[in-house]
Structure formats: structure tokens, C-alpha cells
Design a protein around this motif. Structure first.
Motif, PDB file in Angstrom:
ATOM      1  N   UNK A  55      -7.243 -12.266  -4.862  1.00 53.48           N
ATOM      2  CA  UNK A  55      -6.886 -12.237  -6.279  1.00 53.48           C
ATOM      3  C   UNK A  55      -8.120 -12.068  -7.161  1.00 53.48           C
ATOM      4  N   UNK A  56      -8.950 -11.088  -6.824  1.00 52.82           N
ATOM      5  CA  UNK A  56     -10.183 -10.862  -7.583  1.00 52.82           C
ATOM      6  C   UNK A  56      -9.879 -10.350  -8.993  1.00 52.82           C
ATOM      7  N   UNK A  57      -8.642  -9.948  -9.235  1.00 50.72           N
ATOM      8  CA  UNK A  57      -8.223  -9.469 -10.550  1.00 50.72           C
ATOM      9  C   UNK A  57      -6.719  -9.662 -10.653  1.00 50.72           C
ATOM     10  N   UNK A  58      -6.204  -9.506 -11.859  1.00 50.93           N
ATOM     11  CA  UNK A  58      -4.761  -9.463 -12.046  1.00 50.93           C
ATOM     12  C   UNK A  58      -4.440  -8.265 -12.910  1.00 50.93           C
ATOM     13  N   UNK A  59      -3.178  -7.880 -12.944  1.00 49.61           N
ATOM     14  CA  UNK A  59      -2.831  -6.714 -13.753  1.00 49.61           C
ATOM     15  C   UNK A  59      -1.578  -6.958 -14.567  1.00 49.61           C
ATOM     16  N   UNK A  60      -1.464  -6.166 -15.619  1.00 52.75           N
ATOM     17  CA  UNK A  60      -0.305  -6.143 -16.487  1.00 52.75           C
ATOM     18  C   UNK A  60       0.182  -4.713 -16.549  1.00 52.75           C
ATOM     19  N   UNK A  61       1.476  -4.521 -16.518  1.00 58.18           N
ATOM     20  CA  UNK A  61       2.048  -3.180 -16.621  1.00 58.18           C
ATOM     21  C   UNK A  61       2.153  -2.821 -18.099  1.00 58.18           C
ATOM     22  N   UNK A  62       1.447  -1.768 -18.510  1.00 51.80           N
ATOM     23  CA  UNK A  62       1.503  -1.306 -19.895  1.00 51.80           C
ATOM     24  C   UNK A  62       2.618  -0.292 -20.094  1.00 51.80           C
ATOM     25  N   UNK A  63       2.800   0.595 -19.128  1.00 49.94           N
ATOM     26  CA  UNK A  63       3.883   1.589 -19.156  1.00 49.94           C
ATOM     27  C   UNK A  63       4.499   1.652 -17.775  1.00 49.94           C
ATOM     28  N   UNK A  64       5.829   1.778 -17.749  1.00 48.55           N
ATOM     29  CA  UNK A  64       6.514   1.786 -16.460  1.00 48.55           C
ATOM     30  C   UNK A  64       6.504   3.140 -15.782  1.00 48.55           C
ATOM     31  N   UNK A  65       6.723   4.205 -16.501  1.00 52.51           N
ATOM     32  CA  UNK A  65       6.806   5.536 -15.901  1.00 52.51           C
ATOM     33  C   UNK A  65       5.938   6.491 -16.682  1.00 52.51           C
ATOM     34  N   UNK A  66       4.937   7.098 -16.141  1.00 47.59           N
ATOM     35  CA  UNK A  66       4.280   6.730 -14.889  1.00 47.59           C
ATOM     36  C   UNK A  66       3.609   5.389 -15.051  1.00 47.59           C
ATOM     37  N   UNK A  67       3.405   4.690 -13.964  1.00 49.30           N
ATOM     38  CA  UNK A  67       2.867   3.331 -14.033  1.00 49.30           C
ATOM     39  C   UNK A  67       1.440   3.349 -14.569  1.00 49.30           C
ATOM     40  N   UNK A  68       1.244   2.632 -15.644  1.00 49.75           N
ATOM     41  CA  UNK A  68      -0.078   2.442 -16.239  1.00 49.75           C
ATOM     42  C   UNK A  68      -0.346   0.948 -16.215  1.00 49.75           C
ATOM     43  N   UNK A  69      -1.360   0.535 -15.471  1.00 50.69           N
ATOM     44  CA  UNK A  69      -1.670  -0.876 -15.297  1.00 50.69           C
ATOM     45  C   UNK A  69      -2.991  -1.212 -15.961  1.00 50.69           C
ATOM     46  N   UNK A  70      -3.028  -2.355 -16.601  1.00 52.53           N
ATOM     47  CA  UNK A  70      -4.276  -2.880 -17.152  1.00 52.53           C
ATOM     48  C   UNK A  70      -4.765  -3.935 -16.170  1.00 52.53           C
ATOM     49  N   UNK A  71      -5.899  -3.689 -15.560  1.00 53.31           N
ATOM     50  CA  UNK A  71      -6.489  -4.587 -14.576  1.00 53.31           C
ATOM     51  C   UNK A  71      -7.516  -5.455 -15.288  1.00 53.31           C
ATOM     52  N   UNK A  72      -7.413  -6.774 -15.155  1.00 56.14           N
ATOM     53  CA  UNK A  72      -8.296  -7.723 -15.840  1.00 56.14           C
ATOM     54  C   UNK A  72      -9.028  -8.548 -14.790  1.00 56.14           C
ATOM     55  N   UNK A  73     -10.329  -8.751 -14.998  1.00 56.04           N
ATOM     56  CA  UNK A  73     -11.141  -9.479 -14.032  1.00 56.04           C
ATOM     57  C   UNK A  73     -12.353 -10.073 -14.734  1.00 56.04           C
ATOM     58  N   UNK A  74     -13.037 -10.974 -14.055  1.00 60.08           N
ATOM     59  CA  UNK A  74     -14.257 -11.557 -14.589  1.00 60.08           C
ATOM     60  C   UNK A  74     -15.370 -10.510 -14.526  1.00 60.08           C
ATOM     61  N   UNK A  75     -16.185 -10.372 -15.571  1.00 60.21           N
ATOM     62  CA  UNK A  75     -17.259  -9.377 -15.538  1.00 60.21           C
ATOM     63  C   UNK A  75     -18.248  -9.592 -14.391  1.00 60.21           C
ATOM     64  N   UNK A  76     -18.433 -10.853 -13.962  1.00 56.50           N
ATOM     65  CA  UNK A  76     -19.330 -11.107 -12.839  1.00 56.50           C
ATOM     66  C   UNK A  76     -18.768 -10.574 -11.530  1.00 56.50           C
ATOM     67  N   UNK A  77     -17.481 -10.305 -11.474  1.00 55.12           N
ATOM     68  CA  UNK A  77     -16.830  -9.830 -10.252  1.00 55.12           C
ATOM     69  C   UNK A  77     -16.567  -8.327 -10.269  1.00 55.12           C
ATOM     70  N   UNK A  78     -17.149  -7.608 -11.214  1.00 53.70           N
ATOM     71  CA  UNK A  78     -16.847  -6.180 -11.345  1.00 53.70           C
ATOM     72  C   UNK A  78     -17.202  -5.391 -10.087  1.00 53.70           C
ATOM     73  N   UNK A  79     -18.345  -5.666  -9.491  1.00 52.36           N
ATOM     74  CA  UNK A  79     -18.717  -4.929  -8.267  1.00 52.36           C
ATOM     75  C   UNK A  79     -17.712  -5.182  -7.155  1.00 52.36           C
ATOM     76  N   UNK A  80     -17.276  -6.430  -6.996  1.00 48.14           N
ATOM     77  CA  UNK A  80     -16.288  -6.757  -5.957  1.00 48.14           C
ATOM     78  C   UNK A  80     -14.950  -6.090  -6.248  1.00 48.14           C
ATOM     79  N   UNK A  81     -14.554  -6.029  -7.511  1.00 44.60           N
ATOM     80  CA  UNK A  81     -13.289  -5.394  -7.881  1.00 44.60           C
ATOM     81  C   UNK A  81     -13.359  -3.892  -7.607  1.00 44.60           C
ATOM     82  N   UNK A  82     -14.452  -3.264  -8.003  1.00 38.54           N
ATOM     83  CA  UNK A  82     -14.576  -1.823  -7.753  1.00 38.54           C
ATOM     84  C   UNK A  82     -14.639  -1.507  -6.260  1.00 38.54           C
ATOM     85  N   UNK A  83     -15.286  -2.367  -5.499  1.00 39.99           N
ATOM     86  CA  UNK A  83     -15.320  -2.183  -4.043  1.00 39.99           C
ATOM     87  C   UNK A  83     -13.913  -2.331  -3.449  1.00 39.99           C
ATOM     88  N   UNK A  84     -13.177  -3.319  -3.920  1.00 41.48           N
ATOM     89  CA  UNK A  84     -11.797  -3.514  -3.448  1.00 41.48           C
ATOM     90  C   UNK A  84     -10.927  -2.313  -3.810  1.00 41.48           C
TER      91      UNK A  84
END
Length: 114
Positions: A55-84
């Protein structure tokens, strides 16, 4: 003649003493955010894969079709999130975009959507 005592096994990492690395980092003022575009039928698999990365990040659905997700994470974990995300992209087709996009307000997740 008796047997020699066996050396004690090292305790598992969870039971070892923790290292002190100094004071904790200051909490960030803002969360890191990215936008993801993917097919709506892949959202459940994306959630499953994201949970597998602790659970390095969580997301919110902004639009259903096509799916547009807003991914939220701690700035200190950005490298880990991008690697994931890079590893997840081998199993699931999606496109990562930087936040914010022109024309998309910062409070897009609080705006009412039909």
C-alpha cells in the motif's frame, strides 16, 4: 565426552534492535500525486497489484470511462511508487501522467462528477 554447545541463532529481523538514524524527517506539506489512465476493466487488478506493494499509495477514481485515477503517496516514497508502477506496467497496460494537468483543477477530486 559431551557435545559442544551450539551457537545461538540470530534473532529474526523483527526482533532485532532498531538502529537510530537520527530525528525523523519533517512531515511533508503536500502529498505526491500522479494520474493514471487505464481501461476500466483493469481497475480491480490495479488495486490488487498496488496492495501487493505494501500500500505504498492509494488512488481515487476521477473518471470512470476511460478510467482516470489520481494516485496519492508520500513524497518520500516517490521512488518506491515509481518503481512499483514500472513493475506493474509489465502485467497491466496503463499510462502515467504528471499532476496537475493543464485544465484540471487541483481540487478535481472534490468536484461533483455526474
Amino acid at each position: 565426552m559431551g557435545t559442544a554447545p551450539r551457537p545461538a541463532a540470530a534473532p529474526p529481523p523483527a526482533l532485532r534492535g532498531r538502529r537510530r538514524t537520527g530525528p525523523p524527517p519533517r512531515p511533508p506539506c503536500r502529498s505526491g500525486r500522479l494520474l493514471l489512465r487505464l481501461a476500466p476493466e483493469h481497475v480491480a487488478l490495479f488495486r490488487f497489484l498496488l496492495e501487493a506493494y505494501d500500500n505504498c499509495a492509494y488512488f481515487t477514481v476521477l473518471e470512470r470511462r476511460p478510467a482516470l485515477l489520481k494516485l496519492v503517496f508520500s513524497p518520500q516514497r516517490e521512488r518506491a511508487v515509481r518503481r512499483a508502477l514500472a513493475e506493474m506496467s509489465q502485467s497491466l497496460p496503463f499510462r502515467v501522467e504528471e499532476w496537475p494537468l493543464p485544465g484540471l483543477p487541483d481540487s478535481a477530486d472534490t468536484a461533483a462528477r455526474p
